[in-house]
Design a protein around this motif. Sequence first.
Motif, PDB file in Angstrom:
ATOM      1  N   HIS B 402      16.019   9.205  90.828  1.00 15.61           N
ATOM      2  CA  HIS B 402      16.819   9.522  89.645  1.00 15.61           C
ATOM      3  C   HIS B 402      17.338   8.261  88.978  1.00 15.61           C
ATOM      4  CE1 HIS B 402      16.475  13.195  91.854  1.00 15.61           C
ATOM      5  NE2 HIS B 402      17.155  12.670  92.859  1.00 15.61           N
ATOM      6  N   THR B 403      17.450   8.330  87.674  1.00 14.45           N
ATOM      7  CA  THR B 403      17.883   7.147  86.943  1.00 14.45           C
ATOM      8  C   THR B 403      18.966   7.540  85.949  1.00 14.45           C
ATOM      9  OG1 THR B 403      15.517   6.687  86.950  1.00 14.45           O
ATOM     10  CG2 THR B 403      16.908   5.137  85.784  1.00 14.45           C
ATOM     11  N   PHE B 404      20.110   6.923  86.045  1.00 14.79           N
ATOM     12  CA  PHE B 404      21.210   7.231  85.123  1.00 14.79           C
ATOM     13  C   PHE B 404      21.778   5.952  84.519  1.00 14.79           C
ATOM     14  CE2 PHE B 404      21.406  10.270  88.709  1.00 14.79           C
ATOM     15  CZ  PHE B 404      21.117  11.452  88.043  1.00 14.79           C
ATOM     16  N   PRO B 405      21.102   5.393  83.561  1.00 15.67           N
ATOM     17  CA  PRO B 405      21.624   4.157  82.983  1.00 15.67           C
ATOM     18  C   PRO B 405      22.560   4.451  81.807  1.00 15.67           C
ATOM     19  CG  PRO B 405      19.381   4.566  82.252  1.00 15.67           C
ATOM     20  CD  PRO B 405      19.812   5.782  82.991  1.00 15.67           C
ATOM     21  N   TYR B 406      23.776   3.979  81.883  1.00 17.04           N
ATOM     22  CA  TYR B 406      24.723   4.144  80.777  1.00 17.04           C
ATOM     23  C   TYR B 406      24.717   2.865  79.937  1.00 17.04           C
ATOM     24  CZ  TYR B 406      27.055   7.848  83.552  1.00 17.04           C
ATOM     25  OH  TYR B 406      27.349   8.966  84.275  1.00 17.04           O
TER      26      TYR B 406
END
Lengths: 398, 480, 247
Positions: B402-406
């Motif tokens: 999973h990837t959650f870049p803000y």
Amino acid sequence: MSGFSEWLADVKDVCASEALAVGLPTKRVESWKYVPIRGLARTTWQPASPQTTEQFALTGGQFVNVPKVDGCAVSENTLTASEQTRLDRMSQAHGFGLTQAALENNRLVLTIQKTASVVLNLHHLANQASSAGFATLVLRVEAGGQLTLVEQFESTDIESANLSSLRCLVALSRDSSVTHVRFQAANATAHVFSNLDVECSENANYRLQTIEFGSKLARNDIYIALVGREASASVNGLAITSGTQYHDTHLAIDHVVGETNSEMTFRNMVDGKGEATFNGRVLICKDSQRSATEQSIANLLLSESARVNPKPELEIYADDVTASHGCTVGSLNKTELFYLKSRGLSEANARAFLQYAFAEKIVEKIEHRDIRELVETQLLGELKHGELIAELKESVDV
Amino acid sequence: MSQQEIDQLVDQDYKYGFVTDIESDTLPPGLNEDVIREISTRKCEPKWLLEWRLEAYAKWLEMTPPEWAHLDYPPINFQAISYFSAPKKQGDGPKSLDEVDPALIETYNKLGIPLEEQKMLAGVAVDAVFDSVSVVTTFKEKLHEAGVVFCPLSEAVHSHPELVRKFLGSVVPQNDNYYGALNSAVFSDGSFVYIPKGVRCPMELSTYFRINQQNTGQFERTLIVAEEGSYVSYLEGCTAPQRDENQLHAAVVELVAETDAEIKYSTVQNWFAGDDEGKGGIYNFVTKRGECRGDRAKISWTQLETGSAITWKYPSCVLKGADSVGEFYSVAVAGKKQQADTGTKMVHIGPRTRSTIISKGISTARGQNAYRGLVKVLPGAVDARNFTQCDSLLIGDQCGAHTFPYVEAQEPSAQLEHEATTSKVSDDQLFYLRTRGMSEEDALNMVVNGFCKEVFQKLPMEFAVEAEALLGITLEGAIG
Amino acid sequence: MLSIRNLHARVSDKPILKGINLEIGTGEIHAIMGPNGSGKSTLSSVLAGRDDYEVTDGEVIYMGQNLLDLEPEERAWAGVFLSFQYPVEIPGVKNIYLLKAAVNAIREHRELPELKAGDFLKLVREKLKVMQMDESFLHRNVNEGFSGGEKKRNEILQMQLLEPTLALLDETDSGLDVDALRIVGEGINRMRSPECSVLLITHYQRLLDIVKPDFVHVLAHGEIKLSGDHTLAERLEREGYEGIEAA
Ligand SMILES: Nc1ncnc2c1ncn2[C@@H]1O[C@H](COP(=O)(O)OP(=O)(O)OP(=O)(O)O)[C@@H](O)[C@H]1O
Ligand SMILES: [Mg+2]
């Protein structure tokens, strides 16, 4: 306390009392983190009343002049169990979802019949000052049906806050396709809310093109579920945010089964004190092998005070997939500017060229020619120094 | 590394899973103000530090555990944990290695960390933290000559009180986050590093952390201060015995880099990961943050995360100084039933600040691996640059990536670029290598090592080898 | 017409041009050759006004005015044209928009009436034919997806439309096939006139066979090391830079 309290108090049902109890979502609700809710909270909202028009329109929370076209039938207002579940999911998301549900004024259910090909043009008329309209549209596209839905917003001058909200459920049966164009150029005091929940069965294809320049505040919640094999979805979006506007799009695509495809391209161009948020999430479930998704987000900041909050997300539970996303933030490319200037274009014109080019990458994908031209014209009107390009288009386009 | 060595490594399950039989002095489980006073008393701390701890504790009581991470675990019972455990020892602690309990030295030898100086890797000074306390620091003399302070934080509180008082909590304040606040209240020991102006630390500094006691939490706190124009490279390694219950590790690391200073911080984290069914393992909740306070300062985080049942960790850089640089290079492996939620925060404040993020996530078996990162550019960070690349590799169909870049950008001249891909190991690559005579397992190892290369290259030489070997062990049985 | 005196320039603190002196008279063609990295593109970019390069010393006088004081677009209006070594791709901007906007911007500054769409199209078609380019290039985005050779032809197409008085051609011959080389060479020759001067950066003799230069200069380590007539280029082809520098 929210600006809907009085109204909600008048509506005596469970949903309204829940909405009252929960209130508007605060910054602590992750998906509403950046939304400036002051305007919503401070206005004392009242029900909007519909205006007279000849067109198929949404006005004052009501659908008027529903067109009678071959292959498109107005169905009874009862929802299927699955539709109800999907609608409840929207309502239950947060306090504003509950408010939308509680204050709903009108609901329209349309069925696009088997193998029919239908074009619908929905006009959003602006609501009066301090008034709000909430409606729900349910679209059922039967097997092999084709629907083109074009939503356009009328921009009339209204000096204070007004609000319109449309929740839309779209169900695509096998082999059907929907092209959905949304062109939001609402007036500068409008608060525009759009919730879209799309479900694609086997081999169905949903395409969304959303262009947004208008409104004071706009919030789009888009959810697409690919539930049948070989279903596909693509979303192309552009938001041009300036002045003190706030534009926010939350887009989520679920690959529920294998061999499904999705693609999202979104561009934000922010000037003045504008702020834009884009959140794109793709989920690939455990058994969705051989699925593919591609996401690209580009953000252009044109002024000192412009802000942008892009967030691409991937959540992947299957291994035989290809997934990628890219996200860039920046100002106009210096080398490109230099190139144009070295050919004699003034700084202002060179900047306008590049801004237009940035937007055009999304706009050019609108197949619907009239709409595309309308968007292009308005786009050039939005741009500082757009006149030169407008003139060029006029003179050399064939 | 030879094939034989690899085989040896692969043959062991978790080779650090032994328990050292050593007499220890452990506080009974439970947490309240008295426990904190007791910890402080045992460490003969000055009054201000006790007050600082109590303040943190009061703040912690007001806070709730974070829930936003992509992690799934039962609530932690903070009253079931013991907050202090030390190997029993006489008097004031060892003056030299001769005074250290031989069983302890034996433990570190088993871990592959020889503490006896003559046997030591050339040029690496080691501080070893056993359960809650630092047991030995090597090469003190040589570092002293260079003016470098490298000692347990508990010792620095007495030997360099003004420095500790000035910098402790200045990067990660007491109430920064739930686990950081807990650490501030109960932190046991950790390393303190001070590099004076203009000094290039003459050797790699390294700390090994080991949790030995049952029901013990480890709450180390590390503070590194690099004064103007100085340089230091620091490495931490972590292991714990195999136990059925989960153990909590909540550390805080603070880095301060002044003008033209550079800190390179590397981690090889190999806490016990739990078994294949997710039983046992360390809960690793860590707050790591560095501040580039001066112009042209540079902080670089490199990590290899293979262990822990749960990893919650976001080594960050606050780029205040003009032209300062932040880097984050990470390989995180989640196998078995491990869950990792890790990434970084880069906060651009000064003009022309630059950051690079390279994250490689590998998921196998039933592991769940998430990258979570924030790139924030504040107004005035003129011409700030960020490049982020996070790639995920999936091996097997039971795992997740999973990837959650803000991104939060508030400066128009900033230029940020983010790229992410998720894929499985390509069959073509495996096939190609196998037609060249490699076993499937070796082929996989080679491909995965290639995938991680960019990050491994950033580790200090001595540890790059260790990292590759560790990765090999972790991947064992991934194909099947 | 153009005189470059003691020109020094650097890029991110690295000095590249270390005192260039060059006089170009009206109607003259000067070829500049030199090893990779010697500063040829830097020179042409500085002349066109690219701001990545910082001029640290010297001056450039062009038709009586100080060229270095002008913005890139002002230089274009004054007749300077740079054919880029690496033409820039501009996605989303149609080639024809750029061409028309550029032509009319420059005409405006020459106090010529704006070209109407019809006349403009006629002119473009004529030039396209010369360059043997298909009309579809007009409606594609500027250089986007063009092959290396197509980009170079597009640059020369622009040059022909803009009718510069000083053309800076940076390796316009690189990446061209045999036929394209001839087309581009002839395109340059057509520009040859008493009003137009050309600074031609190239690595190869073959373009100089088509476009006979009046002067040839060797640029190395940021300085002009050697100047001569067209025979110098032939010597270079035979002996290489090492041979020349040794001599
Ligand atoms: N933006 C830049 N940053 C750093 N160095 C640069 C930059 N631009 C150019 N240089 C360096 O300046 C030197 C001169 O470059 P230039 O492009 O002028 O060479 P050239 O003579 O045109 O070479 P070629 O024949 O390969 O085209 C080279 O060493 C190049 O690497
Ligand atoms: Mg060059």
